[in-house]
Design an enzyme around this catalytic site. Sequence first.
Site, PDB file in Angstrom:
ATOM      1  N   GLY A   3       7.237   6.329  -7.006  1.00 13.82           N
ATOM      2  CA  GLY A   3       8.199   5.229  -7.029  1.00 13.82           C
ATOM      3  C   GLY A   3       8.251   4.387  -5.769  1.00 13.82           C
ATOM      4  O   GLY A   3       9.040   3.445  -5.693  1.00 13.82           O
ATOM      5  N   GLY A   8       2.749   7.299  -7.487  1.00 13.72           N
ATOM      6  CA  GLY A   8       3.449   7.830  -8.639  1.00 13.72           C
ATOM      7  C   GLY A   8       4.860   8.295  -8.313  1.00 13.72           C
ATOM      8  O   GLY A   8       5.597   8.719  -9.202  1.00 13.72           O
ATOM      9  N   TYR A  13       1.682  -3.827 -11.917  1.00  6.22           N
ATOM     10  CA  TYR A  13       2.367  -5.112 -11.743  1.00  6.22           C
ATOM     11  C   TYR A  13       2.818  -5.685 -13.093  1.00  6.22           C
ATOM     12  O   TYR A  13       3.917  -6.215 -13.212  1.00  6.22           O
ATOM     13  CB  TYR A  13       1.469  -6.118 -11.027  1.00  6.22           C
ATOM     14  N   GLY A  22       5.947   2.265  -4.431  1.00  4.64           N
ATOM     15  CA  GLY A  22       5.485   0.890  -4.636  1.00  4.64           C
ATOM     16  C   GLY A  22       6.536   0.056  -5.340  1.00  4.64           C
ATOM     17  O   GLY A  22       6.823  -1.076  -4.942  1.00  4.64           O
ATOM     18  N   TYR A  74       0.838  -1.193   0.000  1.00  6.87           N
ATOM     19  CA  TYR A  74       0.000   0.000   0.000  1.00  6.87           C
ATOM     20  C   TYR A  74       0.870   1.238   0.000  1.00  6.87           C
ATOM     21  O   TYR A  74       1.855   1.317   0.736  1.00  6.87           O
ATOM     22  CB  TYR A  74      -0.905   0.008   1.241  1.00  6.87           C
ATOM     23  N   VAL A  75       0.494   2.189  -0.843  1.00 10.41           N
ATOM     24  CA  VAL A  75       1.102   3.514  -0.850  1.00 10.41           C
ATOM     25  C   VAL A  75      -0.035   4.512  -0.727  1.00 10.41           C
ATOM     26  O   VAL A  75      -1.038   4.419  -1.449  1.00 10.41           O
ATOM     27  CB  VAL A  75       1.921   3.761  -2.131  1.00 10.41           C
TER      28      VAL A  75
END
Length: 157
Positions: A95, A93, A131, A97, A86-87
């Site tokens: 970076g 956006g 992903y 994750g 989770y971010v």
Amino acid sequence: MIREATPADVPVIHAMVRELADYEKALDEARATEEQLRDALFGERPAAFAHVAEDDATGEPVGFALWFLNFSTWRGVHGIYLEDLYVRPGARGGGHGKALLTELARICVARGYERLEWSVLNWNEPSIAFYRALGARPQDEWTVFRLTDEALNSLGA
């Protein structure tokens, strides 16, 4: 910056778990307490591990990855199962994750683990695209099954 979680991170990890559950439209199912997370991550016999993504400018936690070891009988070695990634929306956006997944991939390579696996909701197109861009591929031939609550208690009785 990505770092291993510490006991002091448990409250923010717990808060982000709840944010993730809300995003996934299942907040009512997120019943874990801070104490349960603390025990799972830092208790006498840790069952899970976590990494925290921090904002480079402020040092504030903006994301996390919570994972545990699995084992492949076919490959004969451990792997990592990523339970949660989770971010926070304001940091997406940036970076974080990718950096979290890169760290888990680094751990796999360093330890000789041959798989990094996770699940994603079918409707979560932004995550699926992210992903895929990293080279991950869906395992469409497999269906996840789960026993919980009454069904689990009935079978286990």
